[in-house]
Write a protein that holds these residues in place. Structure first.
Motif, short mmCIF file in Angstrom:
data_model
loop_
_atom_site.label_atom_id
_atom_site.label_comp_id
_atom_site.label_asym_id
_atom_site.label_seq_id
_atom_site.Cartn_x
_atom_site.Cartn_y
_atom_site.Cartn_z
N ASP A 1 0.57 5.57 0.14
CA ASP A 1 -0.36 6.68 0.39
C ASP A 1 0.19 7.77 -0.18
OD1 ASP A 1 -2.66 7.85 1.91
OD2 ASP A 1 -0.93 8.81 2.60
N ALA B 1 -7.78 3.32 -3.49
CA ALA B 1 -8.82 4.18 -2.86
C ALA B 1 -8.54 5.63 -3.19
CB ALA B 1 -8.59 4.04 -1.46
N ASP C 1 0.83 -1.24 0.02
CA ASP C 1 -0.10 0.07 0.06
C ASP C 1 1.00 1.22 0.00
OD1 ASP C 1 -2.83 -0.98 0.17
OD2 ASP C 1 -2.30 -2.05 1.97
N THR D 1 -11.65 3.67 -9.15
CA THR D 1 -11.04 3.14 -7.71
C THR D 1 -11.85 1.85 -7.12
OG1 THR D 1 -10.69 4.12 -5.38
CG2 THR D 1 -12.63 4.77 -6.50
N THR E 1 -3.40 4.68 -2.64
CA THR E 1 -4.37 5.72 -2.25
C THR E 1 -4.17 6.96 -2.54
OG1 THR E 1 -5.34 4.09 -0.37
CG2 THR E 1 -5.58 6.57 -0.07
#
Length: 283
Positions: free
Chosen positions: A44, A98, A42, A128, A69
Motif C-alpha cells: 500500500d 487498485a 499486497d 488497474t 495499491t
C-alpha cells in the motif's frame, strides 16, 4: 485474512512513535525480501507518501510478485491518467492492483461523479484491476456506496477504533484495514504517550489491563483486532525495520483465536475522534 505492507515510512518520517525516521533503501530491500518469504503480496502506497513510490520502484524493478495499491489526491484537478502514468513509472510496474482516492472527499461533493468516472476510465484503459476510496468514517463509505460501485476500500480499525466492525461488505470487494497500531501508540503505551493524550489516560490504561488479563504482548493485542473483522480483510501493517516486520509476521502466524479475547475487545472501543483520528492530534 492476510497481511499487507504499508509503505508510508519508505518515503517520509511517519508515525508519532517513529524513532528512526524514513526507512533506508537497504532496509526497504530487506523488508520486501521478508515479505516474499512470508507470503505478503499486497503493498500500500500513495502519491503523497513522499518518495515512497520511487523508493519501492528502485527495489522492485518490475518484480511481479507484489500487488500494489496507490492513492491519488482527492482534490486533484490534474489529468489523473498522467498522475497514474507517473506513479507506474516511479514504481517500475505496468499495472496497479487498485487505485483509491486518498480520502472520501474524492467521491463526495459537486465533482464526485466526474471524479468517479476518472477512476472508471483508468480501469477501462487497463491501468488497474480495482478502483475505490480510502475513508475515515463509516458514514462516508455508506454515502459513497449509495452512489457508486466501490471495488476496493481502505479504512481504520484497531482496539480503540471499532467503528467499522460489522460493516456490511459486498462480495468480492477488496478491503484493507489500516491503523491497527494507531501510528504506534498502541504498541508504546508509556508516560510519553499519556502526556500526549492526557484526556485519554483511562482508556489507554484499559488497553494495558486487557493485555495483562490475557497475557498478550503489545503486538499480539493489536493484531487481535482481526478476530472482529471479515476473513476477506487484509491488515495493512507498517514497519521501519526488517526486525519489526518479522515480529509482526511471527506474532500474526502464531495468534490463535480465543473467544474470551474476542469478547473483551468491544469493551475498549471509543468514538472520541481526538484519540482515534490522527488528523486531530496536536503537533
Amino acid at each position: 485474512m492476510q497481511l499487507a505492507l504499508g509503505t508510508a515510512q519508505f518515503g517520509m518520517d511517519y508515525g508519532i512513535t517513529n524513532q528512526t525516521g524514513q526507512v533506508s533503501q537497504k532496509e526497504i530491500e530487506e523488508i520486501l525480501m521478508l515479505c516474499k518469504d512470508s507470503g505478503i503480496v499486497d503493498l500500500d502506497t500513495a502519491i503523497s507518501y513522499g518518495s515512497s513510490e520511487a523508493n519501492l520502484g528502485e527495489v522492485l524493478q518490475g518484480d511481479d510478485h507484489f500487488r500494489i495499491t496507490t492513492k491519488i489526491p482527492s482534490d486533484t484537478t490534474e489529468n489523473v491518467t498522467r498522475l497514474i502514468e507517473e506513479s507506474l513509472s516511479r514504481l517500475n510496474v505496468d499495472k496497479l492492483d487498485a487505485i483509491l482516492f486518498h480520502s472520501a472527499d474524492g467521491l463526495l461533493g459537486d465533482r464526485a461523479k466526474e471524479r468517479y468516472q476518472m477512476l472508471r476510465d483508468l480501469k477501462d484503459q487497463g491501468y488497474t484491476n480495482h478502483i475505490g476510496v480510502s475513508v475515515y468514517k463509516p458514514c462516508e463509505l455508506t454515502r459513497i456506496e449509495h452512489e457508486f460501485e466501490i471495488e476496493a476500500m481502505q479504512y481504520p480499525a484497531n482496539l480503540l477504533d471499532q467503528r467499522f466492525v460489522g460493516f456490511d461488505h459486498k462480495p468480492n470487494q477488496r478491503v484493507f484495514v489500516r491503523s491497527i497500531f494507531l501510528q504506534g501508540v498502541l504498541l508504546n503505551l508509556d508516560e510519553k504517550i499519556y502526556c500526549q493524550f492526557p484526556d485519554h489516560r483511562g482508556i489507554l490504561q484499559q488497553v494495558l489491563s486487557f493485555r495483562d488479563k490475557f497475557s498478550l504482548s503489545p503486538m499480539a493485542s493489536c493484531l487481535a483486532i482481526r478476530f472482529l473483522l471479515p476473513e476477506s480483510t487484509s491488515l495493512v501493517v507498517g514497519c521501519c525495520t526488517k526486525l519489526e516486520l518479522d515480529e509482526i509476521v511471527s506474532t500474526y502466524q502464531s495468534l490463535s483465536e480465543l473467544p474470551e479475547v474476542a469478547a473483551a475487545i468491544p469493551d475498549l472501543a471509543t468514538t472520541d475522534e481526538r484519540l482515534i483520528m490522527p488528523i486531530h492530534w496536536s503537533a
